[in-house]
Each structure stands twice: as C-alpha cells, then as structure tokens.
Scaffold this motif. Structure first.
Motif, PDB file in Angstrom:
ATOM      1  N   ALA A 166       0.827  -1.205   0.000  1.00 38.85           N
ATOM      2  CA  ALA A 166       0.000   0.000   0.000  1.00 38.85           C
ATOM      3  C   ALA A 166       0.864   1.259   0.000  1.00 38.85           C
ATOM      4  N   ARG A 167       1.913   1.263   0.828  1.00 35.83           N
ATOM      5  CA  ARG A 167       2.789   2.432   0.888  1.00 35.83           C
ATOM      6  C   ARG A 167       3.552   2.606  -0.425  1.00 35.83           C
ATOM      7  N   ALA A 168       3.989   1.504  -1.010  1.00 31.77           N
ATOM      8  CA  ALA A 168       4.677   1.577  -2.303  1.00 31.77           C
ATOM      9  C   ALA A 168       3.758   2.180  -3.356  1.00 31.77           C
ATOM     10  N   SER A 169       2.489   1.807  -3.316  1.00 28.54           N
ATOM     11  CA  SER A 169       1.516   2.350  -4.266  1.00 28.54           C
ATOM     12  C   SER A 169       1.374   3.858  -4.107  1.00 28.54           C
ATOM     13  N   GLU A 170       1.283   4.320  -2.863  1.00 25.62           N
ATOM     14  CA  GLU A 170       1.144   5.756  -2.605  1.00 25.62           C
ATOM     15  C   GLU A 170       2.340   6.526  -3.161  1.00 25.62           C
ATOM     16  N   LEU A 171       3.544   6.009  -2.919  1.00 24.51           N
ATOM     17  CA  LEU A 171       4.759   6.680  -3.381  1.00 24.51           C
ATOM     18  C   LEU A 171       4.835   6.707  -4.907  1.00 24.51           C
ATOM     19  N   LEU A 172       4.512   5.588  -5.537  1.00 23.35           N
ATOM     20  CA  LEU A 172       4.572   5.503  -6.999  1.00 23.35           C
ATOM     21  C   LEU A 172       3.544   6.416  -7.653  1.00 23.35           C
ATOM     22  N   LYS A 173       2.348   6.468  -7.088  1.00 21.62           N
ATOM     23  CA  LYS A 173       1.306   7.330  -7.649  1.00 21.62           C
ATOM     24  C   LYS A 173       1.705   8.801  -7.574  1.00 21.62           C
ATOM     25  N   ALA A 174       2.231   9.212  -6.421  1.00 22.65           N
ATOM     26  CA  ALA A 174       2.632  10.613  -6.260  1.00 22.65           C
ATOM     27  C   ALA A 174       3.765  10.982  -7.211  1.00 22.65           C
ATOM     28  N   ALA A 175       4.751  10.101  -7.316  1.00 23.58           N
ATOM     29  CA  ALA A 175       5.907  10.397  -8.170  1.00 23.58           C
ATOM     30  C   ALA A 175       5.523  10.405  -9.642  1.00 23.58           C
ATOM     31  N   THR A 176       4.694   9.459 -10.068  1.00 26.05           N
ATOM     32  CA  THR A 176       4.282   9.406 -11.471  1.00 26.05           C
ATOM     33  C   THR A 176       3.492  10.652 -11.841  1.00 26.05           C
ATOM     34  N   SER A 177       2.602  11.073 -10.945  1.00 23.04           N
ATOM     35  CA  SER A 177       1.833  12.294 -11.183  1.00 23.04           C
ATOM     36  C   SER A 177       2.746  13.509 -11.264  1.00 23.04           C
ATOM     37  N   GLU A 178       3.718  13.560 -10.366  1.00 19.42           N
ATOM     38  CA  GLU A 178       4.696  14.660 -10.356  1.00 19.42           C
ATOM     39  C   GLU A 178       5.448  14.752 -11.683  1.00 19.42           C
TER      40      GLU A 178
END
Length: 372
Positions: A110-122
């Motif tokens: 779940a935490r990996a998903s949050e980090l990946l989503k934020a970075a990809t959006s960035e």
C-alpha cells in the motif's frame, strides 16, 4: 517498455505475453539492476512505460519488517531512477489485494503504491494501480509464489500435502494477470482484478486426479473449463521433462499392432497426422495455453524444446520402433525433425479446435538466443 522483476514468475509471464501478442521486446530488470542506482537509471533511459512487478513477499526467518520495508525500498529505487530521466514515464503497478489489509506485506504494498502514484503524477505520467489476487501458473516456485505451485510440485513428486484451514481462495492465472497489467498501460486507474474462488482442497484433489491419470498413465484429465486447463498446465510444468517420453502398451497379433494415442476425460480436442521427409522439420512455435501431444508412430524423430526467454534446450529422441509420445508444455518453443532415412509419421493431438483467428500459436525458432 520495462518490466521490473522481469526474471521472476509474473515478470516472465508478462514478458512472454508481450512477445507473443505484441511482438514487443521489453527491458527486463532484476535484482542486480536495483542494487545499482546508476545501472537502473541507465536501463530505463529509453523506455516510456514501466510495469513494476518487483516485490518482496518472503524474507529470511519471515521477518515482518523486511517484507514491509522491502516493497517500499524497491518502489523508492524505481522512483529515483524515473526522476533522473527528467521526463514522463507511465507506470503500471502489480499491487496486491493484500494492500487493503493490515499486515506487513499489505502495508508495504500500500505504501509503495502511494509513493509511486505521487511520483508518477509529479512527472506527468499515468499511473495504473492493479490489485491482484493469489496468482498461479506454469513455473511458479514451490514454497514461494503460491500454495498452488507447492501442491503441484509435491503431488508430482508423489507426496501428499496437508490441507489446514481449508477455505476458498480467489485464484488468477499469471497470463490473466499479465493481460490485466498490459491493459493498464497508459491509463490512470485503480482496479481490483478478480480471481476465481476455489477451495484449497479442490486444488489438491485436482492435482491428485491429474497425477493418477496423467503422470502414471498419460491420460488427459477433464480440462473442459479454463480453470482446470490452467491448473493442468501448472502441473505439466512441474513434471517436465522428467515424465517424458511415454510409451503405451502395444497390442500385437498376426494382423499387426494396436496402441492408444490419446485418452482424454473431458473437453474439446482434435487429432491430425503428418508425414515428414528425412531431414525436414515441423513446429518452431509455442503456445500460451494449448495442450499439444506429439506421438511418433513410424520413423525416427528428434524433438527439441526451449522455455520461452531462456536458452537451455531439452532434446528427446523418439522412434516408431517403440511408439512414444511427448506433450508440449505451454510457453515452450518446440519442433520435431525427421532424423531417420524414411518418412516420419507423427500423430498430433490438441485440446482445442483450431481457430484461425486465434490459433494460440506463435512462431519462434529453437535457435533463437535470449540474452539474460
């Protein structure tokens, strides 16, 4: 395109599917790439999309902290490499339904998903988050990937696994998981991919039935449903190449000889024959799901098989002097060549009727080399 965890179970299945259906040669990333940030960034230099499969679901001594942190560490390493590119890259994440549960593996995913989503959006990329259920399929690691892989190998070895806490488990074949990941490319979504619920005891019962019919007698069990066929192919991978070839009993009298070529207990099927001239070859292809039997009736044959995206070749010699057969495992390139001085007569059987629009047959030569 790149696949992290590209040499693992789901990574291999995904790379195979991309090769078969889209003629796509992907960058496959493994442990060595993640161990070196510069190497990882370099490997991603020319890609426009990443399917992130690499993860940690087991750790030495079952250390919960190592499992939870391991998935976050891998996601962070990928994010750092993507940021170094200074351009947008789409990411598809092979998440788990466990991400919605409060356990070490789930929290890490779940935490990996949050980090990946934020970075990809960035980075102005698209992020697809796919929550996958329990996966199974050909060449899963027993004791690691799933209980299905463990059961298949245990039963294939003649042992009887113990079922504790029998319950329904949603199961998804790795090729179906790969299809979902590929379909997620270029989209911004979060999807839970459903599996088919099956009791643990039902899986064991199927493998035991298959072992008795197939391993001991070469008979094909009832594979009339998609799940049964997928479980059958999982078992076939566990017994290859040890169980081959099989030579059925030959009944002879003054009229000649008689022997069974196929005994199937359910599902569709078709049979065809061929003659092959000395020195000529047939095959040079592979299948994603199809069950195919080569039965040498007359002449001398050499059958070669190579697991897709691997280099080692398995070779069998079959002779009509002792009629024998070998079943081609899914996701293995195969051919048959006449190595004798007379015509080679071969009977072929497949578990599905030929559909010219979707033949489940993909050309590739045994000689193709794959760099690891």
């Amino acid at each position: 395109m790149a696949i992290t965890g590209g040499y693992g179970f789901l990574g291999w299945h995904t790379a195979c599917r991309l090769r078969a259906l889209y003629k796509s040669e992907v960058v496959r990333l493994g442990r060595q790439d993640f161990a070196d940030p510069a190497r990882l960034a370099s490997a991603l230099a020319d890609v426009d999309a990443v399917i992130h499969i690499a993860g940690v679901n087991r750790a030495p001594d079952n250390e919960a902290e190592a499992v939870e942190k391991g998935n976050v560490v891998l996601a962070t390493a990928l994010i750092d490499a993507l940021r170094a590119l200074e351009r947008s890259v789409d990411v598809v994440y092979a998440n788990s339904v466990q991400a919605e549960l409060d356990n070490p593996y789930g929290r890490g995913k779940a935490r990996a998903s949050e980090l990946l989503k934020a970075a990809t959006s960035e980075l102005d990329g698209q992020f697809a988050d796919l929550l996958l259920p329990n996966l199974f399929g050909e060449h899963g690691r027993p004791g690691y990937n799933s209980f299905v892989a463990t059961f298949a190998h245990e039963v294939a070895a003649g042992r009887v696994p113990t079922v504790t806490g029998d319950r329904d488990i949603p199961l998804l074949h790795a090729q179906d998981a790969a299809a979902a990941l590929i379909a997620g490319l270029g989209s911004d979504t979060r999807v839970t991919v459903d599996g088919e619920p099956l009791a643990i005891s039902e899986v064991l019962a199927f493998f035991q039935e298959t072992h008795e019919l197939y391993r001991e007698r070469g008979e094909v069990p009832d594979i009339s449903t998609k799940m049964r066929r997928n479980l059958f192919n999982t078992y076939r991978a566990a017994v290859f190449p040890d169980m081959w070839p099989i030579s059925p009993e030959v009944h002879a009298d003054k009229r000649g000889e008689l022997f069974e070529t196929v005994r199937a207990h359910g599902g569709a099927g078709m049979t065809f024959m061929s003659t092959t001239l000395p020195g000529e070859k047939r095959g040079e292809h592979y299948h994603l799901h199809k069950v195919e039997r080569f039965f040498v009736v007359k002449g001398e044959a050499e059958i070669e098989l190579r697991r897709l995206l691997h280099e080692e070749v398995v070779t069998f010699h079959l002779s009509g002097d002792k009629p024998s057969f070998i079943d081609m495992p899914a996701l293995w390139v195969h051919n048959i060549r006449n190595v004798g001085d007379t015509d080679l007569v071969t009977m072929f059987w497949a578990d599905q009727l030929l559909d010219m629009k979707n033949p489940d047959q993909f050309p590739e030569t045994i000689a193709s080399k794959v760099s690891e």
